[in-house]
Scaffold this motif. Sequence first.
Motif, short mmCIF file in Angstrom:
data_model
loop_
_atom_site.label_atom_id
_atom_site.label_comp_id
_atom_site.label_asym_id
_atom_site.label_seq_id
_atom_site.Cartn_x
_atom_site.Cartn_y
_atom_site.Cartn_z
N ILE A 1 -19.74 -5.01 10.07
CA ILE A 1 -20.96 -5.24 11.03
C ILE A 1 -21.66 -5.70 10.59
CG2 ILE A 1 -21.66 -4.96 12.94
CD1 ILE A 1 -19.38 -2.93 13.68
N ASN A 2 -22.39 -4.65 9.34
CA ASN A 2 -23.92 -5.15 8.99
C ASN A 2 -23.55 -4.90 8.00
OD1 ASN A 2 -26.03 -5.39 8.68
ND2 ASN A 2 -26.76 -4.71 10.38
N LYS A 3 -23.96 -6.17 6.70
CA LYS A 3 -23.73 -5.44 5.24
C LYS A 3 -24.81 -5.02 4.97
CE LYS A 3 -19.71 -8.35 4.69
NZ LYS A 3 -18.35 -7.53 4.90
N LYS A 4 -25.84 -5.03 5.48
CA LYS A 4 -27.36 -4.66 4.93
C LYS A 4 -27.62 -3.21 5.12
CE LYS A 4 -29.70 -8.59 6.10
NZ LYS A 4 -30.84 -9.27 7.14
N ILE A 5 -26.25 -2.39 5.87
CA ILE A 5 -26.26 -0.42 5.83
C ILE A 5 -26.83 0.20 4.95
CG2 ILE A 5 -24.82 -1.12 8.02
CD1 ILE A 5 -23.11 0.52 6.79
N PRO A 6 -27.70 0.89 5.02
CA PRO A 6 -27.98 2.02 3.54
C PRO A 6 -26.77 2.55 3.04
CG PRO A 6 -28.43 2.81 5.68
CD PRO A 6 -28.43 1.86 5.77
N ILE A 7 -25.78 2.35 1.72
CA ILE A 7 -24.65 2.65 1.31
C ILE A 7 -24.78 4.59 0.81
CG2 ILE A 7 -22.67 2.75 -0.02
CD1 ILE A 7 -22.44 1.02 2.45
N THR B 1 -27.50 6.30 11.15
CA THR B 1 -28.26 6.25 12.32
C THR B 1 -29.45 5.18 12.40
OG1 THR B 1 -28.92 8.46 12.70
CG2 THR B 1 -26.03 7.89 12.71
N ILE B 2 -30.72 6.06 11.42
CA ILE B 2 -31.69 5.36 11.64
C ILE B 2 -31.68 4.16 11.97
CG2 ILE B 2 -34.02 4.69 10.89
CD1 ILE B 2 -33.74 8.00 10.33
N PHE B 3 -30.93 3.21 10.83
CA PHE B 3 -30.94 1.45 10.29
C PHE B 3 -30.07 1.41 11.50
CE2 PHE B 3 -28.55 -1.70 9.36
CZ PHE B 3 -28.96 -2.70 8.39
N LEU B 4 -28.99 1.80 12.20
CA LEU B 4 -28.10 1.34 12.71
C LEU B 4 -29.14 1.28 13.87
CD1 LEU B 4 -25.26 2.79 12.29
CD2 LEU B 4 -25.42 0.60 12.12
N HIS B 5 -30.03 1.97 15.02
CA HIS B 5 -30.46 3.15 15.68
C HIS B 5 -31.84 1.41 15.96
CE1 HIS B 5 -33.91 3.75 17.92
NE2 HIS B 5 -32.78 4.30 19.05
N ASN B 6 -32.11 0.86 14.38
CA ASN B 6 -33.74 0.15 14.36
C ASN B 6 -33.16 -1.44 14.65
OD1 ASN B 6 -35.61 2.33 14.17
ND2 ASN B 6 -35.62 2.37 12.19
N GLU B 7 -31.63 -1.94 13.70
CA GLU B 7 -31.49 -2.89 13.06
C GLU B 7 -30.29 -3.59 14.14
OE1 GLU B 7 -33.82 -4.47 11.44
OE2 GLU B 7 -34.53 -3.25 10.80
N ASN C 1 -24.44 -1.84 18.33
CA ASN C 1 -23.22 -1.72 17.89
C ASN C 1 -23.13 -0.10 17.80
OD1 ASN C 1 -20.95 -3.18 16.60
ND2 ASN C 1 -22.72 -4.40 15.95
N TYR C 2 -24.62 0.95 17.06
CA TYR C 2 -25.09 1.74 17.59
C TYR C 2 -23.88 2.24 18.19
CZ TYR C 2 -27.93 5.98 16.77
OH TYR C 2 -28.12 7.22 16.46
N GLN C 3 -24.28 2.03 19.25
CA GLN C 3 -23.80 2.64 21.11
C GLN C 3 -22.54 3.31 20.54
OE1 GLN C 3 -25.64 0.07 23.98
NE2 GLN C 3 -27.83 0.28 23.94
N ASN C 4 -21.47 2.78 20.05
CA ASN C 4 -20.12 2.90 20.03
C ASN C 4 -20.27 4.88 19.38
OD1 ASN C 4 -19.12 1.07 21.66
ND2 ASN C 4 -19.10 -0.51 20.08
N TRP C 5 -21.43 4.73 18.65
CA TRP C 5 -20.94 5.52 17.12
C TRP C 5 -19.87 6.96 17.69
CZ3 TRP C 5 -23.10 6.10 12.22
CH2 TRP C 5 -22.85 7.00 11.84
N ASN C 6 -20.49 7.96 18.70
CA ASN C 6 -19.91 8.51 19.12
C ASN C 6 -18.34 8.11 19.08
OD1 ASN C 6 -21.67 9.92 19.35
ND2 ASN C 6 -22.39 9.89 21.22
N LYS C 7 -17.62 7.26 19.42
CA LYS C 7 -16.86 6.28 19.66
C LYS C 7 -16.30 6.38 18.57
CE LYS C 7 -14.57 2.84 21.70
NZ LYS C 7 -14.29 1.50 22.51
N ILE C 8 -16.66 5.99 18.09
CA ILE C 8 -16.03 5.72 16.48
C ILE C 8 -15.35 7.03 16.33
CG2 ILE C 8 -16.72 4.22 14.17
CD1 ILE C 8 -15.80 2.58 16.64
#
Length: 173
Positions: free
Chosen positions: A126-132, A61-67, A71-78
């Motif tokens: 969507i973004n291949k750089k997310i932490p897995i 979530t931090i990664f998405l918020h920063n980067e 797309n992060y704004q859809n977190w709750n819906k997803i």
Amino acid sequence: MSDIFFEKISSIKWFSNCGKEFYITDFPVKIQFLKSFDEMQKNISSQNWEDLTMEARNRLTIFLHNEDRNNYQNWNKITEIKKRNLQQVEDIVKEFAKINKLDQNIVDDVLWNMLGAAMENYYFSINKKIPIFFQYLLEIYSQGNIPCGLIGEVKEDFKGKQINFSDYTLLVY
């Protein structure tokens, strides 16, 4: 379930190899195998394991918020969509827990981890750089085992970086 991710988890032979060892080529985390339900239950309920899985979710979530704020704004819906698709897994885990006289912690843990894997899968497309992290746990579940704990001290990161797996050994039943 038209989603490839959910097709994959629906084909897992859940818990079919508990207590047995396996090997995954190029797996980034050291593994130590546990031999009993008691060891698994103790570790899956540990604060250390909860801290690690929470840290993994936080890093995403931090990664998405920063980067990737759009797309992060859809977190709750997803999240709600992915949760609904996990009902089949929940039923399987509840039955496994009931048959083996295990407590609710295993159900909660597996569902948390599968939701984490579903979210990683979605955002990775969507973004291949997310932490897995949870995708690796999915590989363990896919072997018919249960990731359930760790050896190592959980380190917080507030930048959304990938967890350094060399710091840990996963416990697997």
